[in-house]
Design a protein around this motif. Structure first.
Motif, short mmCIF file in Angstrom:
data_model
loop_
_atom_site.label_atom_id
_atom_site.label_comp_id
_atom_site.label_asym_id
_atom_site.label_seq_id
_atom_site.Cartn_x
_atom_site.Cartn_y
_atom_site.Cartn_z
N VAL A 69 -3.38 5.00 -0.93
CA VAL A 69 -4.45 5.80 0.06
C VAL A 69 -3.76 7.48 0.20
O VAL A 69 -2.42 7.45 -0.05
N ILE B 10 0.53 -0.80 0.27
CA ILE B 10 0.21 0.13 -0.17
C ILE B 10 0.97 1.13 -0.08
O ILE B 10 1.49 1.33 0.53
N ALA C 168 -2.28 -1.24 -3.31
CA ALA C 168 -3.61 0.39 -3.54
C ALA C 168 -3.01 1.77 -2.84
O ALA C 168 -1.27 1.15 -2.93
N ILE D 193 -7.48 4.51 -2.09
CA ILE D 193 -8.77 5.54 -1.32
C ILE D 193 -8.62 7.05 -0.60
O ILE D 193 -7.00 7.46 -0.05
N ALA E 104 -7.84 0.00 2.27
CA ALA E 104 -7.10 -0.49 0.94
C ALA E 104 -6.55 -1.79 1.27
O ALA E 104 -7.01 -2.54 0.29
N ARG E 105 -6.25 -2.56 2.54
CA ARG E 105 -6.05 -3.69 2.56
C ARG E 105 -7.70 -4.50 2.63
O ARG E 105 -6.97 -5.56 1.64
#
Length: 353
Positions: free
Chosen positions: A120, A61, A118, A144, A310-311
């Motif tokens: 964030v 992430i 992902a 996100i 996100a995870r």
């Protein structure tokens, strides 16, 4: 928060999450289940269960946020890192905090090139980061969006926000309770806002006004500061000079509240019930000491919640406490009132001014 907000104004409660309505799948149309899978996943999400915290497939992430030049922003960054450390299946890549939109764009470009699972992103400017966030989404990387919204909702898989209007409603509703409890006749209610040109300040003030109206009250004296200690002290000094009596005072921001309290101390004006905003540790300690009535939270957990979301998305999971098998498109965090009765619940997660 508005994408045009200066760095000193962007803040602003803690856990107690109100989950928004699922608005639709990200970046795609149609009812084909394959097309409606979240960006970055190879298949439809697994059914939500109670084992979401159990280790799953390893995911990377990327996290990017503004420079931590304010207590709330420092707490945002720390909470995000701490959340990632709780999961052995998460590798967190943290970009250096910046208030330069161009630099942040290049950071997101790097995450895209690195093919993270992902991203964030708490953008320094939501509008300026919309294009690169859309690029990430089109590359199959779910984004996100935290706190400051993009100008296009399709630039994010999920958006996590605080509730500025809700802060005002919470403050106003609590003020109404105080009027009733204290049996105040013709109470004088004052407000120290943030920067008036900002949508977040306008939303907070509107919520406060709307809530007061429901119990037949209004704001009698109002000044605006700049979300800084110095401006808080200056404007509070002006306020107490103009208003010989104040029964209830709501200050939008606990950082500028340090200056407000200094002005109240200097003028020896502590007859009022002083309500703060944002949820600093300093304000909560004053509440415990009986020097402040309350504060209304604006969650510094937003990026931490972003990491958790996100995870889940990257691993194809949903939120275990929901029947819906996909993570919602929009999550708005609650704006609870912290008083002496519940301050111990919130103090451990409060930020230092």
């Amino acid at each position: 928060m508005s994408s045009s907000i200066p760095r000193t104004a962007k803040r602003i409660a803690i856990v107690m999450v109100a989950v928004g309505t699922v608005l639709g799948a990200s970046g795609c149309t149609g009812n084909d289940p394959e097309n409606n899978s979240p960006a970055g996943s190879k298949s439809a999400p697994k059914k939500a269960g109670s084992n979401n915290d159990a280790a799953g497939k390893k995911v990377t992430i990327g996290f990017s946020g503004p420079a931590a030049d304010h207590g709330w922003l420092g707490a945002i960054n720390k909470a995000a890192k701490d959340a990632a450390k709780k999961y052995p299946d998460v590798e967190l890549k943290v970009a250096e905090g910046t208030n330069d939109a161009s630099l942040q764009i290049s950071q997101i470009e790097t995450f895209i090139n690195d093919k993270v699972d992902a991203i964030v992103l708490l953008p320094t400017d939501g509008a300026a980061l919309t294009e690169v966030a859309t690029k990430a989404m089109n590359a199959g990387i779910p984004v996100i969006n935290v706190d400051r919204e993009f100008s296009n909702p399709f630039a994010a898989r999920t958006t996590i926000l605080g509730d500025n209007y809700g802060m005002g409603v919470s403050a106003g509703t609590y003020a109404c309770q105080l009027v009733k409890q204290k049996k105040l006749s013709n109470p004088v209610i004052a407000e120290i806002a943030g920067i008036d040109s900002l949508p977040l300040t306008q939303d907070r003030s509107k919520g406060f006004k709307d809530a007061l109206k429901k119990c037949g009250q209004r704001v009698d004296n109002r000044v605006s500061a700049e979300f800084t200690v110095e401006s808080g002290e200056k404007q509070a000094s002006n306020l107490v000079q103009a208003a010989p009596k104040i029964d209830i005072l709501w200050n939008h921001d606990d950082d500028q509240g340090v200056g407000v309290m200094a002005a109240l101390d200097q003028a020896n004006r502590h007859e009022m019930a002083f309500i703060g905003g944002a949820g600093s540790a300093n304000a909560m300690r004053l509440i415990k000491e009986g020097k402040m009535e309350a504060t209304v939270l604006y969650p510094p957990t937003q990026a931490a919640d972003g990491i958790k979301v996100a995870r889940l998305i990257a691993q194809g999971k949903g939120i275990s406490d929901l029947a819906q098998v996909e993570v919602p498109r929009r999550i708005v965090l609650n704006a609870p009132v912290v008083t002496k009765k519940n301050v111990d619940q919130y103090l451990p997660l409060a930020f230092e001014s």
